[in-house]
Design a protein around this motif. Sequence first.
Motif, PDB file in Angstrom:
ATOM      1  N   ALA A  90       0.770  -1.129   0.151  1.00 19.54           N
ATOM      2  CA  ALA A  90      -0.079  -0.153   0.109  1.00 19.54           C
ATOM      3  C   ALA A  90       0.788   1.166  -0.020  1.00 19.54           C
ATOM      4  CB  ALA A  90      -1.095   0.121   1.102  1.00 19.54           C
ATOM      5  N   ARG A  91       0.239   2.448  -0.452  1.00 17.27           N
ATOM      6  CA  ARG A  91       1.114   3.650  -0.672  1.00 17.27           C
ATOM      7  C   ARG A  91       0.265   4.629  -0.089  1.00 17.27           C
ATOM      8  NH1 ARG A  91       4.347   0.659  -0.604  1.00 17.27           N
ATOM      9  NH2 ARG A  91       6.179   0.390  -1.939  1.00 17.27           N
ATOM     10  N   ARG A  92      -0.707   4.406   0.623  1.00 16.06           N
ATOM     11  CA  ARG A  92      -1.602   5.284   1.262  1.00 16.06           C
ATOM     12  C   ARG A  92      -1.793   4.760   2.985  1.00 16.06           C
ATOM     13  NH1 ARG A  92      -6.662   6.116  -2.969  1.00 16.06           N
ATOM     14  NH2 ARG A  92      -6.441   3.913  -2.556  1.00 16.06           N
ATOM     15  N   MET A  93      -1.657   5.775   3.633  1.00 19.51           N
ATOM     16  CA  MET A  93      -1.858   5.066   5.200  1.00 19.51           C
ATOM     17  C   MET A  93      -2.873   6.213   6.075  1.00 19.51           C
ATOM     18  SD  MET A  93       0.984   4.633   8.247  1.00 19.51           S
ATOM     19  CE  MET A  93       1.426   6.144   8.200  1.00 19.51           C
ATOM     20  N   LEU A  94      -3.815   5.634   6.635  1.00 24.42           N
ATOM     21  CA  LEU A  94      -4.838   6.671   7.718  1.00 24.42           C
ATOM     22  C   LEU A  94      -4.092   5.922   8.969  1.00 24.42           C
ATOM     23  CD1 LEU A  94      -8.288   6.088   6.073  1.00 24.42           C
ATOM     24  CD2 LEU A  94      -6.439   7.490   5.647  1.00 24.42           C
ATOM     25  N   ASN A  95      -3.515   7.167   9.669  1.00 21.40           N
ATOM     26  CA  ASN A  95      -3.191   6.934  11.039  1.00 21.40           C
ATOM     27  C   ASN A  95      -4.197   7.475  12.003  1.00 21.40           C
ATOM     28  OD1 ASN A  95      -1.558   8.411  13.599  1.00 21.40           O
ATOM     29  ND2 ASN A  95      -0.410   6.437  13.058  1.00 21.40           N
ATOM     30  N   LEU A  96      -4.763   6.802  13.143  1.00 19.46           N
ATOM     31  CA  LEU A  96      -5.933   7.389  13.655  1.00 19.46           C
ATOM     32  C   LEU A  96      -5.440   7.468  15.089  1.00 19.46           C
ATOM     33  CD1 LEU A  96      -8.396   4.258  12.608  1.00 19.46           C
ATOM     34  CD2 LEU A  96      -7.932   6.632  11.528  1.00 19.46           C
ATOM     35  N   ASP A  97      -4.390   8.567  15.516  1.00 16.41           N
ATOM     36  CA  ASP A  97      -3.660   8.718  16.433  1.00 16.41           C
ATOM     37  C   ASP A  97      -3.601  10.052  16.888  1.00 16.41           C
ATOM     38  OD1 ASP A  97      -2.182   7.862  18.824  1.00 16.41           O
ATOM     39  OD2 ASP A  97      -0.418   8.230  17.831  1.00 16.41           O
ATOM     40  N   THR A  98      -4.369  10.894  16.389  1.00 19.02           N
ATOM     41  CA  THR A  98      -4.278  12.346  16.704  1.00 19.02           C
ATOM     42  C   THR A  98      -5.543  12.833  17.773  1.00 19.02           C
ATOM     43  OG1 THR A  98      -5.236  13.188  14.812  1.00 19.02           O
ATOM     44  CG2 THR A  98      -3.154  13.346  14.765  1.00 19.02           C
ATOM     45  N   GLU A  99      -5.437  14.051  18.238  1.00 17.78           N
ATOM     46  CA  GLU A  99      -6.258  13.851  19.455  1.00 17.78           C
ATOM     47  C   GLU A  99      -7.278  15.042  19.544  1.00 17.78           C
ATOM     48  OE1 GLU A  99      -3.471  14.089  22.586  1.00 17.78           O
ATOM     49  OE2 GLU A  99      -2.648  11.849  22.211  1.00 17.78           O
ATOM     50  N   GLU A 100      -7.480  15.492  18.299  1.00 19.93           N
ATOM     51  CA  GLU A 100      -8.511  16.743  18.142  1.00 19.93           C
ATOM     52  C   GLU A 100      -9.297  16.523  16.709  1.00 19.93           C
ATOM     53  OE1 GLU A 100      -7.500  21.731  17.253  1.00 19.93           O
ATOM     54  OE2 GLU A 100      -5.800  20.018  17.397  1.00 19.93           O
ATOM     55  N   PHE A 101     -10.344  16.291  17.173  1.00 20.76           N
ATOM     56  CA  PHE A 101     -11.358  16.025  15.999  1.00 20.76           C
ATOM     57  C   PHE A 101     -11.655  17.398  15.398  1.00 20.76           C
ATOM     58  CE2 PHE A 101     -15.599  15.410  14.099  1.00 20.76           C
ATOM     59  CZ  PHE A 101     -15.318  14.441  12.994  1.00 20.76           C
ATOM     60  N   GLY A 102     -11.515  17.191  13.974  1.00 22.41           N
ATOM     61  CA  GLY A 102     -11.909  18.354  13.312  1.00 22.41           C
ATOM     62  C   GLY A 102     -10.396  18.919  12.623  1.00 22.41           C
ATOM     63  N   SER A 103      -9.466  18.260  13.042  1.00 24.05           N
ATOM     64  CA  SER A 103      -8.214  18.676  12.560  1.00 24.05           C
ATOM     65  C   SER A 103      -7.622  17.409  11.889  1.00 24.05           C
ATOM     66  CB  SER A 103      -7.144  18.955  13.573  1.00 24.05           C
ATOM     67  OG  SER A 103      -7.594  19.989  14.248  1.00 24.05           O
ATOM     68  N   VAL A 104      -6.760  17.594  10.791  1.00 28.44           N
ATOM     69  CA  VAL A 104      -6.221  16.535   9.983  1.00 28.44           C
ATOM     70  C   VAL A 104      -4.724  16.872   9.866  1.00 28.44           C
ATOM     71  CG1 VAL A 104      -5.744  15.450   7.742  1.00 28.44           C
ATOM     72  CG2 VAL A 104      -8.166  16.204   8.422  1.00 28.44           C
ATOM     73  N   LEU A 128       4.943   6.916   0.639  1.00 32.22           N
ATOM     74  CA  LEU A 128       3.883   6.583   1.256  1.00 32.22           C
ATOM     75  C   LEU A 128       2.827   7.935   1.597  1.00 32.22           C
ATOM     76  CD1 LEU A 128       2.241   4.197   2.748  1.00 32.22           C
ATOM     77  CD2 LEU A 128       3.274   4.741   4.742  1.00 32.22           C
ATOM     78  N   ASP A 129       1.675   7.790   1.143  1.00 31.67           N
ATOM     79  CA  ASP A 129       0.876   9.298   1.451  1.00 31.67           C
ATOM     80  C   ASP A 129       0.217   9.074   2.675  1.00 31.67           C
ATOM     81  OD1 ASP A 129      -0.490  11.416   1.040  1.00 31.67           O
ATOM     82  OD2 ASP A 129      -1.718  10.558  -0.459  1.00 31.67           O
ATOM     83  N   ALA A 130       0.336   9.932   3.514  1.00 25.00           N
ATOM     84  CA  ALA A 130      -0.297   9.594   5.051  1.00 25.00           C
ATOM     85  C   ALA A 130      -0.937  10.832   5.616  1.00 25.00           C
ATOM     86  CB  ALA A 130       0.966   9.344   5.947  1.00 25.00           C
ATOM     87  N   ILE A 131      -1.871  10.625   6.253  1.00 25.78           N
ATOM     88  CA  ILE A 131      -2.536  11.375   7.021  1.00 25.78           C
ATOM     89  C   ILE A 131      -3.086  10.856   8.327  1.00 25.78           C
ATOM     90  CG2 ILE A 131      -3.521  13.157   5.165  1.00 25.78           C
ATOM     91  CD1 ILE A 131      -6.055  10.899   6.953  1.00 25.78           C
ATOM     92  N   SER A 132      -3.391  11.776   9.164  1.00 22.20           N
ATOM     93  CA  SER A 132      -3.444  11.194  10.714  1.00 22.20           C
ATOM     94  C   SER A 132      -4.788  11.962  11.325  1.00 22.20           C
ATOM     95  CB  SER A 132      -2.390  11.498  11.785  1.00 22.20           C
ATOM     96  OG  SER A 132      -2.918  10.909  13.007  1.00 22.20           O
ATOM     97  N   PHE A 133      -5.578  11.513  11.868  1.00 22.98           N
ATOM     98  CA  PHE A 133      -6.662  12.168  12.555  1.00 22.98           C
ATOM     99  C   PHE A 133      -7.487  11.187  13.482  1.00 22.98           C
ATOM    100  CE2 PHE A 133      -8.407   9.719   8.912  1.00 22.98           C
ATOM    101  CZ  PHE A 133      -9.777   9.268   9.331  1.00 22.98           C
ATOM    102  N   GLY A 134      -8.157  11.754  14.442  1.00 22.51           N
ATOM    103  CA  GLY A 134      -8.920  10.976  15.572  1.00 22.51           C
ATOM    104  C   GLY A 134      -9.886  11.918  16.307  1.00 22.51           C
ATOM    105  N   PRO A 135     -10.616  11.108  17.221  1.00 19.57           N
ATOM    106  CA  PRO A 135     -11.401  11.708  18.154  1.00 19.57           C
ATOM    107  C   PRO A 135     -10.669  12.745  19.132  1.00 19.57           C
ATOM    108  CG  PRO A 135     -11.167   9.638  18.808  1.00 19.57           C
ATOM    109  CD  PRO A 135     -10.329   9.525  17.646  1.00 19.57           C
ATOM    110  N   THR A 136     -11.419  13.456  19.750  1.00 24.06           N
ATOM    111  CA  THR A 136     -10.812  14.371  20.771  1.00 24.06           C
ATOM    112  C   THR A 136     -10.206  13.684  22.258  1.00 24.06           C
ATOM    113  OG1 THR A 136     -11.911  16.197  19.869  1.00 24.06           O
ATOM    114  CG2 THR A 136     -11.065  16.442  22.220  1.00 24.06           C
ATOM    115  N   ILE A 137      -9.061  13.652  22.382  1.00 24.52           N
ATOM    116  CA  ILE A 137      -8.620  13.298  23.808  1.00 24.52           C
ATOM    117  C   ILE A 137      -8.306  14.460  24.358  1.00 24.52           C
ATOM    118  CG2 ILE A 137      -6.853  11.786  24.783  1.00 24.52           C
ATOM    119  CD1 ILE A 137      -7.194   9.875  22.424  1.00 24.52           C
ATOM    120  N   GLU A 138      -8.447  14.713  25.779  1.00 24.13           N
ATOM    121  CA  GLU A 138      -8.109  15.688  26.527  1.00 24.13           C
ATOM    122  C   GLU A 138      -6.975  15.145  27.661  1.00 24.13           C
ATOM    123  OE1 GLU A 138     -11.679  17.293  28.030  1.00 24.13           O
ATOM    124  OE2 GLU A 138     -12.483  17.959  26.284  1.00 24.13           O
TER     125      GLU A 138
END
Length: 337
Positions: A24-38, A294-304
């Motif tokens: 694969a040459r695309r990756m979705l990383n689900l490890d950021t902590e601020e929903f609404g941000s990429v 590898l084309d990558a972005i990261s997003f996730g739900p909000t963690i405080e």
Amino acid sequence: FTVDEETGLTGARQLDAEALGITARRMLNLDTEEFGSVYVGCAGGGDTAFRFAAAAREGEVACARLSLGGGLGGHSGVDIHRGRANAVQLLATVLREAGASRIAAFSGGDKRNAIPREATATAVVDADKCREVFDTLKTQYDEPLTLVVDDAAPHTALSAEDTTKLLDLLVGLRHGVVAYSPDIPDLVETSSNLASVVQRDDAFDIFCSTRSSDIAKLEAVRDDLLSVAADAGAAVLYREPPYPGWRPDLASPLLRATSAAFAALFPDQPPASVKAIHAGLECGLLIDRISPDLDAISFGPTIENAHTPTERLRISTAPPFFHLLKTLLADLDAASK
């Protein structure tokens, strides 16, 4: 899935893309902590540890026990710019400025990627002077800091010379923001965290975590840590190879697809923010291990309050996050046909 992300990125470091057959040459990383941000970029980093081995202890002396607490702590990357108290460094400063002549015990902090919230020490020192120094120093911080000083049973203690060396080392190791990004406003480029001190008999193991999006600057800070440690007579336990940062690609097709999916799903909300983070996501390592293309972005739900006892997930952001993930996968699948 990779293991031990929080304790050293172990799984990502050892990933063998060829053995796993990853093409694969695309990756979705689900490890950021601020929903609404990429997120499209992150800092690299490296851990360094030292051992200050004291000479043989001298005879028993009357001591005071000091317990410093109430710090807010926080993530050593995303919260480092907030100027929060480092309990280890603050307690060492209190002891040094109060004229501690002998130290019997010192410890503090418990995570490599968190700002220390608490620290304790047993030392020959004037209790009232410690309280006086602490009351002055704590005015620099907007935190509910506390210092409790009690009498302790007599202890054998380090020599006066070793006490001075240890306190100078803990105060002298760099902690906090070193430089801000020249490209992205308000983004920390380089920082270092004095993470913890663990006492092992007459030795004190000291752990530091350093981050930067510029590997040369990262290593320069770690060189400085080694120099301070060497001046105190401390030995290097390890200097881990740095893990790479993740350079932003604002022309990323995956970023465009994610932004479009977000806009379609949430038309009443502002467009997704595109950001980089001063923290160690696995993306840089995985790109390095899999492919530079590898084309990558990261997003996730909000963690405080990540990496603190009050860490929590904002539950209301979990369903829209999952909806975005499913929609994006469907869009990518449809586009590939």
